[in-house]
Design a protein around this motif. Structure first.
Motif, PDB file in Angstrom:
ATOM      1  N   LYS A 274      -9.941  69.776 102.763  1.00 39.01           N
ATOM      2  CA  LYS A 274     -10.809  70.941 102.998  1.00 39.01           C
ATOM      3  C   LYS A 274     -12.072  70.510 103.724  1.00 39.01           C
ATOM      4  CE  LYS A 274     -11.254  71.447  98.543  1.00 39.01           C
ATOM      5  NZ  LYS A 274     -10.177  70.903  97.751  1.00 39.01           N
ATOM      6  N   VAL A 276     -15.588  70.811 103.671  1.00 42.12           N
ATOM      7  CA  VAL A 276     -16.686  71.265 102.815  1.00 42.12           C
ATOM      8  C   VAL A 276     -17.922  71.473 103.691  1.00 42.12           C
ATOM      9  CG1 VAL A 276     -18.283  70.461 101.018  1.00 42.12           C
ATOM     10  CG2 VAL A 276     -15.811  70.151 100.731  1.00 42.12           C
ATOM     11  N   GLU A 419     -18.558  68.477  96.935  1.00 43.89           N
ATOM     12  CA  GLU A 419     -18.886  69.902  96.909  1.00 43.89           C
ATOM     13  C   GLU A 419     -20.283  70.191  96.370  1.00 43.89           C
ATOM     14  OE1 GLU A 419     -16.201  68.423  95.777  1.00 43.89           O
ATOM     15  OE2 GLU A 419     -14.379  69.571  96.177  1.00 43.89           O
ATOM     16  N   THR A 480     -19.139  77.065 101.729  1.00 45.28           N
ATOM     17  CA  THR A 480     -17.824  77.610 102.071  1.00 45.28           C
ATOM     18  C   THR A 480     -16.915  76.461 102.490  1.00 45.28           C
ATOM     19  OG1 THR A 480     -16.719  79.351 103.374  1.00 45.28           O
ATOM     20  CG2 THR A 480     -18.354  78.024 104.548  1.00 45.28           C
ATOM     21  N   VAL A 481     -15.637  76.782 102.683  1.00 52.45           N
ATOM     22  CA  VAL A 481     -14.725  75.843 103.335  1.00 52.45           C
ATOM     23  C   VAL A 481     -14.730  76.229 104.804  1.00 52.45           C
ATOM     24  CG1 VAL A 481     -12.300  75.147 103.582  1.00 52.45           C
ATOM     25  CG2 VAL A 481     -13.283  75.464 101.298  1.00 52.45           C
ATOM     26  N   HIS A 485     -13.108  80.938 104.058  1.00 55.69           N
ATOM     27  CA  HIS A 485     -13.873  81.300 102.862  1.00 55.69           C
ATOM     28  C   HIS A 485     -12.949  81.677 101.705  1.00 55.69           C
ATOM     29  CE1 HIS A 485     -17.736  82.002 101.022  1.00 55.69           C
ATOM     30  NE2 HIS A 485     -17.324  83.172 100.548  1.00 55.69           N
ATOM     31  N   ARG A 487     -10.176  80.272 100.926  1.00 48.64           N
ATOM     32  CA  ARG A 487      -9.763  79.048 100.245  1.00 48.64           C
ATOM     33  C   ARG A 487     -10.875  78.530  99.331  1.00 48.64           C
ATOM     34  NH1 ARG A 487      -7.680  73.411 102.913  1.00 48.64           N
ATOM     35  NH2 ARG A 487      -7.041  72.477 100.955  1.00 48.64           N
ATOM     36  N   PHE A 488     -12.107  78.753  99.775  1.00 48.96           N
ATOM     37  CA  PHE A 488     -13.262  78.368  98.954  1.00 48.96           C
ATOM     38  C   PHE A 488     -13.184  79.096  97.615  1.00 48.96           C
ATOM     39  CE2 PHE A 488     -18.036  79.094  98.266  1.00 48.96           C
ATOM     40  CZ  PHE A 488     -18.244  77.839  97.733  1.00 48.96           C
ATOM     41  N   GLU A 489     -12.997  80.399  97.695  1.00 44.66           N
ATOM     42  CA  GLU A 489     -12.930  81.199  96.468  1.00 44.66           C
ATOM     43  C   GLU A 489     -11.728  80.796  95.617  1.00 44.66           C
ATOM     44  OE1 GLU A 489     -13.539  85.366  96.745  1.00 44.66           O
ATOM     45  OE2 GLU A 489     -12.790  85.705  94.716  1.00 44.66           O
ATOM     46  N   THR A 491     -10.015  77.990  95.512  1.00 41.14           N
ATOM     47  CA  THR A 491     -10.063  76.650  94.934  1.00 41.14           C
ATOM     48  C   THR A 491     -11.058  76.546  93.787  1.00 41.14           C
ATOM     49  OG1 THR A 491      -9.686  75.842  97.166  1.00 41.14           O
ATOM     50  CG2 THR A 491     -10.307  74.199  95.543  1.00 41.14           C
ATOM     51  N   TYR A 492     -12.210  77.153  93.939  1.00 38.60           N
ATOM     52  CA  TYR A 492     -13.290  76.850  92.991  1.00 38.60           C
ATOM     53  C   TYR A 492     -13.658  77.997  92.046  1.00 38.60           C
ATOM     54  CZ  TYR A 492     -13.848  73.063  96.339  1.00 38.60           C
ATOM     55  OH  TYR A 492     -13.618  71.987  97.157  1.00 38.60           O
ATOM     56  N   TYR A 500     -18.074  78.106  88.663  1.00 36.75           N
ATOM     57  CA  TYR A 500     -17.640  77.094  89.637  1.00 36.75           C
ATOM     58  C   TYR A 500     -16.810  76.079  88.864  1.00 36.75           C
ATOM     59  CZ  TYR A 500     -17.675  72.809  92.358  1.00 36.75           C
ATOM     60  OH  TYR A 500     -17.288  71.666  93.006  1.00 36.75           O
TER      61      TYR A 500
END
Ligand code: 6R9
Length: 653
Positions: A274, A276, A419, A480-481, A485, A487-489, A491-492, A500
């Motif tokens: 990813k 970051v 991250e 964000t990734v 975005h 994928r950001f949500e 994943t985390y 988080y």
């Protein structure tokens, strides 16, 4: 000292506490303030950096499903390079900013003052501009640990370009994917990277990485060894030639606090690393503050972080944090064991290092060489020792404490991630008595929660263990990734809603102190380097003779975790030692030497559920040599494969 050892708790000396930035009392009140009124707390600490236009809004962060939006100091503007260089010129222009220690002790070390740094960064920024790089463009940095790597980072920051550093140990394929991933305009590299007495052909790797690139990606090359390299006419440029043509004067670009400063690719539980993304304002405030407080850095100290700038530790704690604080930061090109296992300690002695920050894997490797290598050096300048990257085993911790620290230097075991931008949990050297292997306490503004892994229920009180989440934002948090975005949500923020999710397991002990127990996802930690098992699996199955592969970690004396691969061959292919070597080389070539499999077991079948999911839990247990705890295997499509795998388990001795 015996008392302390018996209780397993190590307080700092009264003398240390007397001079420390933060003590037990001030920690308690500052921490309470930081979580009670975060806006007031961070409005104050936001002043650690110089703003062109001061912010009026402090925090605007939401972890709500469907609306993950993180902003800090959002209406402020600044320039990160000006904060790391220009603002120090008046008071410390002649002070050393960077001490550079080369791979070979025979070669001369360099002391670069803030004034010289200003000049070099200004020139590099102008060269970048001349090569067509502007605000918002991406630059890939693929460099040895030489001062030009730091110049390149700061030159990007000066003109508002976004850097993406690719660790020089990564293969051409991995580099190519990252150049493409962020659509970089320019790659900066060196001819060769000397390390441990050997040289990596960095420029050749760049040529190979860009072979199938349809765009003209320019390449700026720093002459490090002067050895022969292949040149791509028209798109390759020598740094020293271009530098001679430009002025050192490059006004810093005014950037918004939320403009991205850099992208850094990191492994997750899927095959694709990813990107970051970190911000300019919040990131710098957090890196600077943690650097000063965690290491108890005082003006005039010499600080050394042994990481590579290719990892986040090098970003926050070699370059941005220390330079924002006007520190003297040491950059080391070499390895701990070259020419011999005394190298780290010789460098500490030579440059009178005050704060020393390294990884447990290095300590374990050095511990194995014997304490004579440490004892022959004068380490009296050391004040604080730090570790990062993976859980530290008590044996290594005790060796660090006794042999390196002579039982008198606080050890800060800093837990954080690519991250998080900076330390999230760590003992503070003047505030917390330490425990071997514990990350101890949250940094200011950090609100850790321990959740029951399956239900997600918050585990209250002490003496609990579960997954580690953070319930509110902090300025250094990734935003964000890169270009993903969603994928950001996912994943985390999707496993445990409203939090988080760190991907780490954690225990809060009876005293309320935190211990990181390791990753709970399919990420392994090899010598402090994060590696997604899926990445190694996709590399293996890309080989023509491999039908299927499953990769897990197993305990490894030096590396912390080793890479254990179960490989099913294509019909008709015969297992052999030669094929083992071929697969090992293949993975090295696809990803890089750090992903090199330690053990490859031929697996005629893998344990799968009836729906076809590989049961990694079982493979992990077999690799760990822990058959008693295999758990329920009745849901497997074919339970007999487990027995076969156990019978053929690789002998690790
Ligand atoms: C800074 C860095 C992050 C992962 C993290 C955790 C492990 C890092 C640790 C630690 C125990 C420590 N980790 N520091 N585990 N104690 N002090 O290493 O970033 O490369 O992204 O790795 O490393 O598992 O989740 P990164």
């Amino acid at each position: 000292m015996t008392d302390k050892t018996q209780s397993g708790i190590f307080p700092a000396s009264a003398e240390f506490v007397a001079n420390a930035h933060v003590t037990a009392e001030s920690y308690a009140s500052m921490y309470a303030d930081s979580v009670k009124d975060p806006d007031a707390f961070w409005a104050e600490h936001g002043k650690r950096v110089d703003w062109i236009k001061p912010f009026t809004k402090v925090q605007n962060a939401s972890f709500a499903p469907g609306n993950i939006d993180i902003r800090w100091f959002e209406d402020g503007t600044l320039n990160v390079a000006a904060n790391c260089i220009d603002r120090h010129l008046e008071t410390r222009g002649e002070q050393t900013a960077i001490i550079w220690e080369p791979d070979s002790p025979e070669e001369q070390a360099l002391h670069i003052t803030y004034r010289e740094l200003h000049e070099q960064v200004g020139k590099m920024a102008n060269v970048f501009k001349g090569l067509g790089v502007g605000k918002g463009d991406r630059v890939v940095i693929y460099m040895p640990m030489i001062p030009e790597a730091a110049y390149a980072m700061l030159a990007c920051a000066r003109i508002g370009a976004i850097h993406s550093i690719v660790f020089a140990g990564f293969s051409p394929d991995a580099l190519g994917a990252r150049v493409n991933g962020c659509d970089a305009k320019l790659v900066i590299t060196a001819d060769h990277a000397p390390r441990g007495g050997r040289a990596t052909k960095l420029k050749d790797n760049v040529n190979q990485a860009l072979l199938h690139e349809t765009r003209d990606v320019k390449c700026l090359v720093v002459k490090r060894t002067g050895d022969q390299i292949a040149w791509r006419a028209g798109v390759d440029f020598w740094w020293h030639e271009e530098a001679a043509k430009v002025s050192a004067d490059c006004p810093p670009e005014e950037m918004n606090a939320e403009d991205p400063l850099f992208i850094l690719y990191t492994s997750g539980s899927t095959g694709q690393p990813k990107g970051v993304v970190h911000s300019s304002g919040g990131y710098l405030v957090y890196a600077a503050m943690t650097h000063e407080i965690t290491f108890d850095y005082h003006d005039g100290d010499v600080y050394w972080c042994t990481a590579d700038v290719g990892w986040v530790t090098g970003h926050s704690y070699i370059v941005y944090g220390p330079l924002a604080n006007g520190a003297t930061t040491l950059m080391f090109e070499g390895v701990p064991t070259y020419p011999d296992a005394s190298r780290f300690w010789q460098v500490c002695e030579k440059h009178k290092v005050n704060q020393f920050y390294t990884a447990p894997t290095a300590l374990r490797a050095l511990m194995g060489q014997g304490k004579e290598f440490v004892e022959r050096c004068d380490l009296s300048s050391l004040k604080v020792l730090g570790t990062v990257g993976e859980p530290i085993n008590p044996e290594a911790w005790n060796w660090y404490n006794d042999v390196v620290g002579k039982g008198e230097r606080p050890i800060v075991d800093t837990w954080w991630q690519t991250e998080t931008g900076g330390h999230l949990m760590t003992p503070l050297p003047g505030a917390h008595a330490t425990k071997p292997g514990a990350a101890m306490k949250p940094f200011f503004g950090i609100e850790p929660v321990v959740l029951e892994p399956t239900s997600g229920a918050v585990l209250e009180g002490n003496g609990v263990e579960g997954v580690l989440c953070i319930s509110s934002s902090w300025p250094g948090q990734m935003r964000t990734v890169w270009e993903d975005h969603e994928r950001f949500e996912k994943t985390y923020f999707s496993d445990y809603k409203g939090y988080y999710f760190t991907g780490d397991g954690c225990r809060r002990d009876e005293d309320g102190d935190y211990w990181i127990t390791g990753r709970v996802d399919d990420v392994i930690n090899v010598s402090g380097h994060r590696m997604g098992t899926a990445e190694v699996e996709s590399a293996l199955v890309a080989h023509a003779k491999v039908a299927e592969a499953a990769v897990v970690g197993y305990p490894h004396n030096i590396k912390g975790q080793g890479i254990y691969c179960y490989v099913t061959l294509m019909n008709g292919e015969e297992p052999s030692e030669a094929l083992r070597k071929e697969l090992r080389d293949f993975v090295r070539q696809e990803i890089g030497p750090i992903a090199s499999p330690d053990l490859i077991q031929w697996a005629p079948g893998l344990p799968k559920t009836r729906s076809g999911k590989i049961m990694r839990r079982i493979l992990r247990k077999i690799a760990e040599d822990d058959y008693g705890a295999l758990g329920d295997i009745s849901t497997l499509a074919d339970p007999t494969v487990v027995e076969e795998l156990i019978d053929n388990r690789m002998n690790k001795d």
